[in-house]
Design a protein around this motif. Structure first.
Motif, PDB file in Angstrom:
ATOM      1  N   ARG A 144       2.777   6.062  -1.488  1.00 36.08           N
ATOM      2  CA  ARG A 144       3.230   4.834  -2.140  1.00 36.08           C
ATOM      3  C   ARG A 144       3.359   5.034  -3.650  1.00 36.08           C
ATOM      4  NH1 ARG A 144      -1.288   0.920  -0.861  1.00 36.08           N
ATOM      5  NH2 ARG A 144      -2.476   2.881  -0.899  1.00 36.08           N
ATOM      6  N   ARG A 203       0.768   0.999  -6.765  1.00 38.73           N
ATOM      7  CA  ARG A 203       0.026   0.542  -5.579  1.00 38.73           C
ATOM      8  C   ARG A 203      -1.285   1.303  -5.436  1.00 38.73           C
ATOM      9  NH1 ARG A 203       3.249  -1.428  -1.463  1.00 38.73           N
ATOM     10  NH2 ARG A 203       1.279  -1.777  -0.340  1.00 38.73           N
ATOM     11  N   ASP A 244      -5.178  -0.135  -5.529  1.00 36.54           N
ATOM     12  CA  ASP A 244      -6.162   0.119  -4.469  1.00 36.54           C
ATOM     13  C   ASP A 244      -7.441   0.744  -5.018  1.00 36.54           C
ATOM     14  OD1 ASP A 244      -4.601  -0.979  -2.551  1.00 36.54           O
ATOM     15  OD2 ASP A 244      -4.265   0.862  -1.403  1.00 36.54           O
TER      16      ASP A 244
END
Length: 406
Positions: free
Chosen positions: A112, A116, A120
């Motif tokens: 990704r 992103r 996370d």
């Protein structure tokens, strides 16, 4: 019944019981073990009989003297009791797999965008600050796999950032391993943290790794080596906080706080307090609580470490006095606040106030239940409270059940 006691702690052997068993297996007298630690023979005798709680310093010292792992004495990792603890343990095999396959990324794995991944990692770090280890353990393996793939296929500044994110994610694995008492897994995770930090080309992240590494010396009672390592960190950063950046001040101050704990474990009160004052000065320059590189440094952490030093020195009266001087702000991370309450509960016990000791453990459970359930000093404190409470009150019994002690 596994242990030497009956009642709520009956199924769970005390640390004192384990010390006595391991000592006898090696053919040592209490006097000889005390010489090897070193400590007084009276302390060994009182801990083995359950008349005094075993401190972390004693556990580390005895483990080193008997050439055994601290977990042999604490009983960690503890048996699974309850849904949440089961979830933590269930996550460990996949976390271990992700650590072992650090150099074997899945070349076909889709990656990704870095935004992103960054989000996370921030979420994983937040779970660690909240001591939500079950949730952290469930998300880490896939995140570590993806970050490994992404970092190894990137170049330039993007590569450095991805390795920094990977190092931070690996730190989550060290937190889980520490909470469960899995020292072998923690050592493996620490190696991965150090590797990824080095690849990130960030000197402060590397210094943070060395600061984190210092905790491993606590478990082996290698206080002199730990102090040397922490001094090296400060020397490389610089010893004048007025000339340091905020992140450097955090690193400098955190190294002093950890040095204070090492000195206290070695029963060196003057040196421990000297390190506290250096850290307090650094916190004044910083101007408030911060979380550079996950260090959680600032005035609040200085207060909590000052209390912890008093507890390590078994000075309960000083610990409760210090804790009552200045309230902690609501912004303190649950993982830090929970650890503070666990320390302070021991302080209240040493001070002679059993009611306050138990109430403080309830506070620890409220803010950081997964951390509290797995901490060996919580069990030692509860064990002593049960022993001192002739009737074994219902709240104490219920808490012991929640810990899985019967």
């Amino acid at each position: 019944m596994r242990g030497e006691t009956s009642g709520p702690e009956g199924r769970d052997e005390s640390i004192g019981f384990r010390i006595a068993r391991e000592r006898k297996l090696r053919g040592l007298t209490q006097t000889r073990l005390a010489e090897l630690v070193p400590c007084s023979k009276s302390l060994i005798a009182q801990v083995e009989r359950g008349h005094k709680p075993a401190t972390p310093a004693l556990v580390a010292g005895v483990a080193r003297a008997l050439r055994t792992a601290p977990g042999t004495l604490t009983g960690q990792p503890y048996e699974e009791t309850g849904r949440h603890q089961g979830r933590i343990h269930a996550a460990v095999p996949e976390v271990r797999r992700a650590l072992l396959t650090w150099d074997l990324p899945d070349e076909e794995m889709p990656v990704r965008p870095v935004e992103r991944l960054r989000a996370d990692v921030a979420h994983a770090s937040a779970l660690g600050r909240q001591a939500r280890y079950a949730q952290l353990g469930e998300m880490l393996p896939a995140l570590l796999d993806e970050l490994t793939r992404a970092a190894r296929s990137a170049d330039g500044s993007r590569r450095n950032e991805l390795y920094a994110l990977l190092s931070e994610a690996y730190t989550g694995a060290t937190a889980i391993a520490y909470a469960l008492g899995l020292l072998d897994l923690r050592g493996l995770a620490m190696e991965r943290v150090a590797w990824a930090a080095s690849e990130s080309q960030d000197p402060l992240r590397v210094a943070r790794t060395q600061w984190q590494r210092a905790t491993l010396f606590l478990n082996t009672a290698s206080y002199d080596k730990g102090l040397v390592l922490l001094e090296r960190i400060r020397r490389e950063i610089g010893d004048d906080p007025s000339r340091l950046s905020p992140a450097e001040i955090s690193m400098y101050g955190a190294a002093h706080l950890r040095s204070a704990v090492f000195a206290a474990r070695a029963a060196n009160r003057p040196t421990a307090l000297e390190h506290i004052e250096y850290a307090r000065e650094a916190a004044r320059y910083l101007g408030g609580d911060a979380n550079h590189y996950g260090l959680e440094f600032g005035p609040s952490n200085v207060i909590m470490h000052h209390v912890a030093v008093a507890v390590e020195l078994c000075d309960g009266t000083e610990a409760v006095r210090l804790a009552g001087q200045e309230p902690l702000p609501p912004s303190v991370a649950p993982v830090r606040l929970g650890h503070h309450y666990i320390d302070l509960a021991r302080g209240w016990l040493y001070h002679g106030d059993r009611r306050k000791s138990f109430a403080t453990l309830l506070d620890a459970r409220r803010v950081a239940p997964q951390q509290t359930r797995n901490h060996p000093m919580v069990r030692e404190t509860i064990r002593m409270l049960v022993q001192l409470d002739r009737r074994c009150s219902k709240p104490l019994s219920t808490f012991a059940t929640w810990l899985g002690m019967h």
